[in-house]
Design an enzyme around this catalytic site. Structure first.
Site, short mmCIF file in Angstrom:
data_model
loop_
_atom_site.label_atom_id
_atom_site.label_comp_id
_atom_site.label_asym_id
_atom_site.label_seq_id
_atom_site.Cartn_x
_atom_site.Cartn_y
_atom_site.Cartn_z
N GLU A 31 0.84 -1.18 0.00
CA GLU A 31 0.00 0.00 0.00
C GLU A 31 0.89 1.25 0.00
O GLU A 31 1.73 1.42 0.86
CB GLU A 31 -0.87 -0.08 1.28
CG GLU A 31 -1.38 1.21 1.78
CD GLU A 31 -1.88 1.09 3.23
OE1 GLU A 31 -1.74 0.02 3.87
OE2 GLU A 31 -2.41 2.08 3.71
N ASP A 83 -7.36 1.70 8.14
CA ASP A 83 -7.20 2.00 6.72
C ASP A 83 -6.53 0.85 5.97
O ASP A 83 -6.95 0.45 4.90
CB ASP A 83 -6.33 3.25 6.55
CG ASP A 83 -7.20 4.48 6.32
OD1 ASP A 83 -8.43 4.31 6.30
OD2 ASP A 83 -6.63 5.58 6.17
N ASP A 104 -3.59 -1.04 10.52
CA ASP A 104 -4.61 -0.17 11.12
C ASP A 104 -5.90 -0.29 10.30
O ASP A 104 -5.97 -1.10 9.37
CB ASP A 104 -4.12 1.28 11.20
CG ASP A 104 -3.85 1.84 9.80
OD1 ASP A 104 -4.14 1.15 8.80
OD2 ASP A 104 -3.35 2.98 9.71
N ASP A 129 -0.72 -1.61 6.12
CA ASP A 129 -0.60 -1.15 7.51
C ASP A 129 -1.52 -1.95 8.42
O ASP A 129 -2.58 -2.40 8.00
CB ASP A 129 -1.02 0.32 7.62
CG ASP A 129 0.00 1.25 6.97
OD1 ASP A 129 1.16 0.81 6.81
OD2 ASP A 129 -0.38 2.38 6.63
#
Ligand code: 0RA
Length: 646
Positions: free
Chosen positions: A434, A516, A514, A512
Site C-alpha cells: 500500500e 485503513d 490499522d 498497515d
C-alpha cells in the site's frame, strides 16, 4: 528369494494386511483432505452428514452439535439410532461394524445419497480412527447402548446401559492430537457457517450448535439454532441480503426430474457480478459441473426466448451472450445424485452427464411460468440484460488490453514493479504494498533475488460496485494482471484465469496494521476473490503481518504482534521498557521491515483460504456493498479489524 526380494515381498504383504483403520491413521489426508484446520472440522461434518442422511430418509429432524470445553465434539440426533443387532458376516454388533470398518459407511444399502470419492462420505469409522477416544451411545429398541474406542480400537463389546423409549445416536469424539498436530481447537464460526448452510440445504431440520468453551453476557453458552422452513428460498435472501434487489421475488422450484431431486432458487440484484452457488449432496461444488451447465442452459434459452418474443431486443445492434443473462444474478442450484462422479482439481466438479438436462428442464419450466405470471419483473430483467450486453461490449475492449499485453517481455511489465532476479516462479514472491513510501522501504528491505515489490497507489477500486469494463480499465488492476503474468481465458473456459505463466508463486498483500490498511487489504482481497479466485484456490495468496509494537530496553529490542506478547516481553525485560506503537509500515525502516515482515525465517505470513465460498461471497458483498449498518456490525463483532481469511 534374495534378501532384497524377500524384504520387498514382506512389505507388500504387510501393506495389504494393514487394516483399513490403520491405513486411515497412516494416510489421513487420503480420507479427510488434510490434517490441518480443514481436516479437523471435517470430522464434525462427517458425523453430522450421517445424521443428515437419517433426516433425509425421513427419520430425524433434530441434530445437536456441541463443542465441549476440552475441544471434543458431541453430536446428537433423534434418528433411528445405529443398529446394534448382530452383524452376521462380521459376527459383532452392527454398531461396531459401522464404527470400525472402513467403507462400511453409515448405511448398508445403496439407495441413500452417499458421496463416493468426494470429500465427505468417508464414514464415521474414519472419524473413529482419527480420534484418541470416541464414545457412541445409541437409543434403540427400548434400550440405551454404548461402546467406546481408542484410536479406532474397540474397548469393550456393545453393552446395554439403561432403558429408554427414545431413539437416536450420540457420538462424542476427541480428535487425536498426534494426527492433528497443527491444532485441535475448533473454530465456532467455521462450524456455525456450515450448520447454517446445512439447515438451508435441508429444510425442516433443526440444527443446534453450542460452544461450551465460551459464555455470553448473560452467562449462557454461545449457541445458535438453525432451521429453515423454505430452504433455498430463504438461503438466497440471506446471501443476497446486502445487495439491492432488482425484483422483489425469489424465483424458486423444487422437484424431481428424471429421478434426480433438483432445487433451484434465484434473484436478480442491481449489481454487476454473477454469483452462482451449486451443491451436490450438500457439498459445495466450487468448480461447478453438469448441474451448473444445466442451470445456465435453462436460464439462457428461456430468457432469450422470452426476450425475443417480447420485441424488447429489436433495436439492439449486437448479439446477446449467455453472460448477459447472468449479470446481477444470485442463484443456488442443489441436486442429489445417487452416485456422483467428481472431477476437477479439487474434486468439486460434478461429471454426471445425465444431470445437465434434468436441471435445464427444471429451470426452463420454473422460469417460463414465472415470466408469464410476473410481466413487470420480466421486463426489468430483460432491460437489465440489455444493459449488460452494452456494458459487455465496452468491457471486451478493455479486457483485450489486459489479455494482449505480454508480461514476459520486459517492456510489458508495469513501470512501478521492482522485479526480482530469480526466474523460477516457484521461488519468487511479489509484495503488493500500500502506497509509494512503504513501497520504497520494502524495495530497500527486500531480498532482490526472489522478492519483487509492486506498490499500489491509495485505495484500489472496489470491484464489488464497479462494472466489469471499469475493473479492466483500472490502472492498479491492470498492473496486477501484468505483473503477475496471468491472463484471462484458457482453452477450456474463456473466462477462467490462466495461471500457466504466473510469475510468482507467492503473492503477498502487505498493508498497515490499522483500520485503513485493513480496508485496503479487504479491497485487494475482494478483487482476488471476484476476479482471480483460482489464485487463492491455488494457495498463492498471503497476507503479511507487520508487528504492532517495538519493545525496547537498553540494547534489547523485541517485536510484538499483539498486546499480550507486548506485556509478556516487557515483563521478561524486567518491566519499564520503552514501547513504540507502529501505526504503519512507513514507520519502520528497511531493516526492521525485512526482519519482522519479509524475512522468510521470521515473518508470519497468513495464507488466504476460502473454506466456505458461499459465506465468503456474502461477507464480501456486505463489506464492500452499499449498506453501512451490517458492515459496522460485522467489523465491531470481529474485534481488531475485519480480516477475511475465512
Ligand atoms: C446404519 C443403518 C441405519 C442407520 C444408521 C446407520 C445411522 C447412522 C448414524 C450416524 C449418526 N446418526 C445415525 N443414525 C443412523 C438404518 C437403521 C434402520 O434400518 O433402522
Amino acid at each position: 528369494m534374495s534378501e532384497e526380494a524377500n524384504k520387498k515381498q514382506y512389505s507388500a504383504d504387510s501393506i495389504q494386511a494393514l487394516e483399513g483403520m490403520e491405513h486411515v491413521r497412516m494416510r489421513p489426508s487420503m480420507y479427510i483432505g488434510d490434517v490441518g484446520v480443514r481436516g479437523l472440522h471435517h470430522l464434525v461434518y462427517e458425523v453430522v452428514d450421517n445424521s443428515i442422511d437419517e433426516a433425509m430418509a425421513g427419520y430425524c429432524d433434530k441434530i445437536e452439535v456441541t463443542i465441549n470445553e476440552d475441544n471434543s465434539i458431541t453430536t446428537e440426533d433423534n434418528g433411528r439410532g445405529i443398529p446394534v443387532d448382530l452383524h452376521k458376516k462380521e459376527g459383532v454388533s452392527a454398531l461396531e461394524v459401522v464404527m470400525t470398518k472402513i467403507g462400511a459407511g453409515g448405511k448398508f444399502d445403496k439407495d441413500s445419497y452417499k458421496v463416493s470419492g468426494g470429500l465427505h462420505g468417508v464414514g464415521v469409522s474414519c472419524v473413529n480412527a482419527l480420534s484418541s477416544s470416541l464414545k457412541a451411545t445409541v437409543y434403540r429398541d427400548g434400550k440405551i447402548w454404548e461402546q467406546e474406542y481408542e484410536r479406532g480400537k474397540t474397548l469393550y463389546p456393545v453393552k446395554s446401559v439403561g432403558e429408554s423409549k427414545e431413539t437416536g445416536t450420540i457420538v462424542t469424539f476427541v480428535p487425536d492430537d498426534t494426527i492433528f498436530t497443527q491444532t485441535t481447537e475448533y473454530n465456532y464460526e467455521t462450524l456455525s457457517n456450515r450448520m447454517r448452510e446445512l439447515a438451508y440445504l435441508n429444510k425442516g431440520i433443526t440444527i443446534k450448535l453450542t460452544d461450551k468453551r465460551n459464555k455470553d453476557e448473560k452467562g449462557e453458552f454461545i449457541s445458535e439454532t438453525f432451521h429453515s422452513e423454505e430452504g433455498l428460498k430463504e438461503f438466497i435472501k440471506f446471501l443476497d441480503g446486502n445487495r439491492e434487489p432488482l425484483i422483489q421475488n425469489v424465483v424458486s422450484m423444487e422437484g424431481e426430474k428424471n429421478g434426480i431431486p433438483v432445487e433451484v432458487a434465484m434473484v436478480y440484484n442491481t449489481g454487476y457480478s454473477e454469483n452462482l452457488h451449486s451443491y451436490v449432496n450438500n457439498i459445495n461444488t466450487h468448480e461447478g459441473g453438469t448441474h451448473l451447465s444445466g442451470f445456465r442452459r435453462g436460464l439462457t434459452t428461456t430468457l432469450k426466448k422470452y426476450a425475443d418474443n417480447s420485441g424488447m431486443l429489436d433495436k439492439l445492434k449486437f448479439e446477446i451472450s449467455g453472460d448477459d443473462f447472468r449479470e446481477g444474478l444470485t442463484a443456488i442450484v442443489s441436486v442429489k445424485v445417487a452416485e456422483p462422479q467428481f472431477e476437477g482439481q479439487t474434486k468439486t466438479k460434478l461429471g454426471n452427464r445425465e444431470v445437465t438436462s434434468a436441471v435445464s428442464q427444471a429451470v426452463s419450466e420454473m422460469l417460463t411460468d414465472y415470466l408469464e405470471e410476473n410481466p413487470d419483473d420480466a421486463k426489468q430483467i430483460v432491460e437489465k440484460v440489455k444493459l449488460a450486453a452494452q456494458a459487455r461490449h465496452a468491457a471486451a475492449k478493455a479486457r483485450e488490453m489486459v489479455q494482449r499485453k505480454n508480461p514476459m517481455s520486459v517492456g510489458g511489465l508495469p513501470g512501478k514493479l521492482s522485479d526480482c532476479s530469480e526466474q523460477d516462479p516457484t521461488k519468487c514472491e511479489v509484495f503488493l504494498v500500500e502506497g509509494d513510501s512503504a513501497g520504497g522501504t520494502a524495495k530497500q528491505g527486500r531480498d532482490r533475488n526472489f522478492q519483487a515489490i509492486l506498490p499500489l497507489r491509495g485505495k484500489i477500486l472496489n470491484v464489488e460496485k464497479a462494472m466489469q469494463h471499469k475493473v479492466f480499465e483500472n490502472e492498479e488492476i491492470k498492473n496486477i494482471y501484468t505483473a503477475l503474468g496471468v491472463t484471462i481465458g484458457t482453452e477450456e473456459d474463456s473466462k477462467a484465469l490462466n495461471l500457466d505463466k504466473l510469475r510468482y508463486h507467492k503473492v503477498v498483500i502487505m498493508c498497515d496494521a490499522d483500520v485503513d490498511g485493513s480496508h485496503i487489504e479487504t479491497l485487494i482481497l475482494t478483487f482476488f476473490f471476484r476476479y482471480m479466485r483460482e489464485l487463492i484456490e491455488g494457495g498463492h495468496v498471503y497476507i503479511a503481518t507487520p508487528p504492532l509494537y517495538l519493545v525496547k530496553k537498553g540494547a534489547k529490542k523485541r517485536y510484538a504482534w499483539n498486546d499480550k506478547d507486548r506485556d509478556a516481553i516487557n515483563a521478561e525485560m524486567g518491566g519499564g521498557a520503552g514501547i513504540q506503537r507502529y501505526k504503519g509500515l512507513g514507520e519502520m525502516n528497511a531493516e526492521q521491515l525485512w526482519d519482522t515482515t519479509m524475512n522468510p525465517d521470521f515473518r508470519k505470513l497468513r495464507q488466504v483460504q476460502i473454506d466456505n465460498a458461499t459465506e465468503s461471497d456474502r461477507i464480501f458483498s456486505m463489506l464492500m456493498g452499499d449498506e453501512v449498518p451490517p458492515r459496522r456490525e460485522f467489523i465491531e463483532k470481529n474485534a481488531v479489524y475485519a480480516n477475511i481469511d475465512v
